[in-house]
Design a protein around this motif. Sequence first.
Motif, short mmCIF file in Angstrom:
data_model
loop_
_atom_site.label_atom_id
_atom_site.label_comp_id
_atom_site.label_asym_id
_atom_site.label_seq_id
_atom_site.Cartn_x
_atom_site.Cartn_y
_atom_site.Cartn_z
N CYS A 223 23.82 83.80 -15.48
CA CYS A 223 23.88 82.35 -15.24
C CYS A 223 23.71 81.59 -16.56
N ARG A 224 22.79 82.03 -17.37
CA ARG A 224 22.56 81.37 -18.66
C ARG A 224 23.76 81.50 -19.58
N GLN A 225 24.37 82.65 -19.56
CA GLN A 225 25.57 82.83 -20.38
C GLN A 225 26.70 81.91 -19.92
N GLU A 226 26.83 81.75 -18.61
CA GLU A 226 27.85 80.84 -18.08
C GLU A 226 27.53 79.40 -18.46
N ILE A 227 26.27 79.03 -18.38
CA ILE A 227 25.86 77.68 -18.79
C ILE A 227 26.16 77.47 -20.27
N ASP A 228 25.87 78.46 -21.10
CA ASP A 228 26.18 78.35 -22.54
C ASP A 228 27.67 78.15 -22.77
N ARG A 229 28.49 78.88 -22.03
CA ARG A 229 29.95 78.75 -22.16
C ARG A 229 30.40 77.34 -21.74
N LEU A 230 29.85 76.87 -20.64
CA LEU A 230 30.20 75.52 -20.16
C LEU A 230 29.69 74.45 -21.12
N ASP A 231 28.50 74.66 -21.69
CA ASP A 231 27.96 73.70 -22.67
C ASP A 231 28.86 73.58 -23.88
N GLN A 232 29.44 74.68 -24.30
CA GLN A 232 30.38 74.64 -25.43
C GLN A 232 31.58 73.77 -25.08
N GLN A 233 32.11 73.94 -23.89
CA GLN A 233 33.25 73.13 -23.46
C GLN A 233 32.87 71.67 -23.32
N LEU A 234 31.71 71.42 -22.70
CA LEU A 234 31.25 70.04 -22.54
C LEU A 234 31.06 69.35 -23.89
N THR A 235 30.50 70.07 -24.84
CA THR A 235 30.28 69.49 -26.17
C THR A 235 31.60 69.09 -26.81
N GLN A 236 32.59 69.94 -26.69
CA GLN A 236 33.91 69.62 -27.24
C GLN A 236 34.51 68.40 -26.54
N LEU A 237 34.38 68.34 -25.24
CA LEU A 237 34.92 67.20 -24.49
C LEU A 237 34.17 65.91 -24.80
N LEU A 238 32.85 66.01 -24.91
CA LEU A 238 32.07 64.82 -25.22
C LEU A 238 32.34 64.32 -26.63
N GLU A 239 32.54 65.25 -27.55
CA GLU A 239 32.90 64.85 -28.91
C GLU A 239 34.25 64.12 -28.92
N ALA A 240 35.21 64.64 -28.18
CA ALA A 240 36.52 63.99 -28.08
C ALA A 240 36.36 62.61 -27.43
N ARG A 241 35.51 62.52 -26.42
CA ARG A 241 35.28 61.23 -25.75
C ARG A 241 34.70 60.22 -26.73
N MET A 242 33.74 60.65 -27.55
CA MET A 242 33.11 59.74 -28.49
C MET A 242 34.09 59.28 -29.57
N LYS A 243 35.03 60.10 -29.91
CA LYS A 243 36.06 59.68 -30.87
C LYS A 243 36.91 58.56 -30.27
N VAL A 244 37.16 58.63 -28.99
CA VAL A 244 37.90 57.55 -28.32
C VAL A 244 37.01 56.31 -28.23
N VAL A 245 35.72 56.50 -28.00
CA VAL A 245 34.78 55.38 -27.98
C VAL A 245 34.82 54.64 -29.31
N ALA A 246 34.96 55.36 -30.41
CA ALA A 246 35.07 54.72 -31.73
C ALA A 246 36.31 53.84 -31.78
N GLN A 247 37.39 54.28 -31.18
CA GLN A 247 38.62 53.48 -31.14
C GLN A 247 38.42 52.24 -30.26
N VAL A 248 37.69 52.41 -29.18
CA VAL A 248 37.38 51.27 -28.30
C VAL A 248 36.55 50.25 -29.08
N ALA A 249 35.58 50.74 -29.84
CA ALA A 249 34.73 49.83 -30.64
C ALA A 249 35.57 49.04 -31.63
N GLU A 250 36.51 49.70 -32.26
CA GLU A 250 37.39 49.03 -33.21
C GLU A 250 38.20 47.93 -32.51
N TYR A 251 38.75 48.26 -31.36
CA TYR A 251 39.53 47.29 -30.59
C TYR A 251 38.66 46.09 -30.19
#
Length: 89
Positions: free
Chosen positions: A6-34
């Motif tokens: 279970c912990r290994q699966e959570i670690d794998r999902l956390d890696q994916q979530l981190t990548q997605l959240l980082e991509a989301r925050m990059k879009v947030v930066a574009q929203v801030a600029e707008y």
Amino acid sequence: MELEACRQEIDRLDQQLTQLLEARMKVVAQVAEYKALHHMEVYDPRRERLVLDKIAALASDKDLAPYLQTIYRCIMDESKRYERKRMET
């Protein structure tokens, strides 16, 4: 499933979530600029309500919807904080 598996699966999902959240925050930066260019406020309560409603609708397990909405409130709070920081510079 064993705890370690279970912990290994959570670690794998956390890696994916981190990548997605980082991509989301990059879009947030574009929203801030707008928003800065168009003299808009960071906080848009109507938009936040739409996002939270959408998250509840997307949840296939409706028992998890309130928890997912709470997580998204945190995500949006940090997004607003990041927007404000970006708009200051």
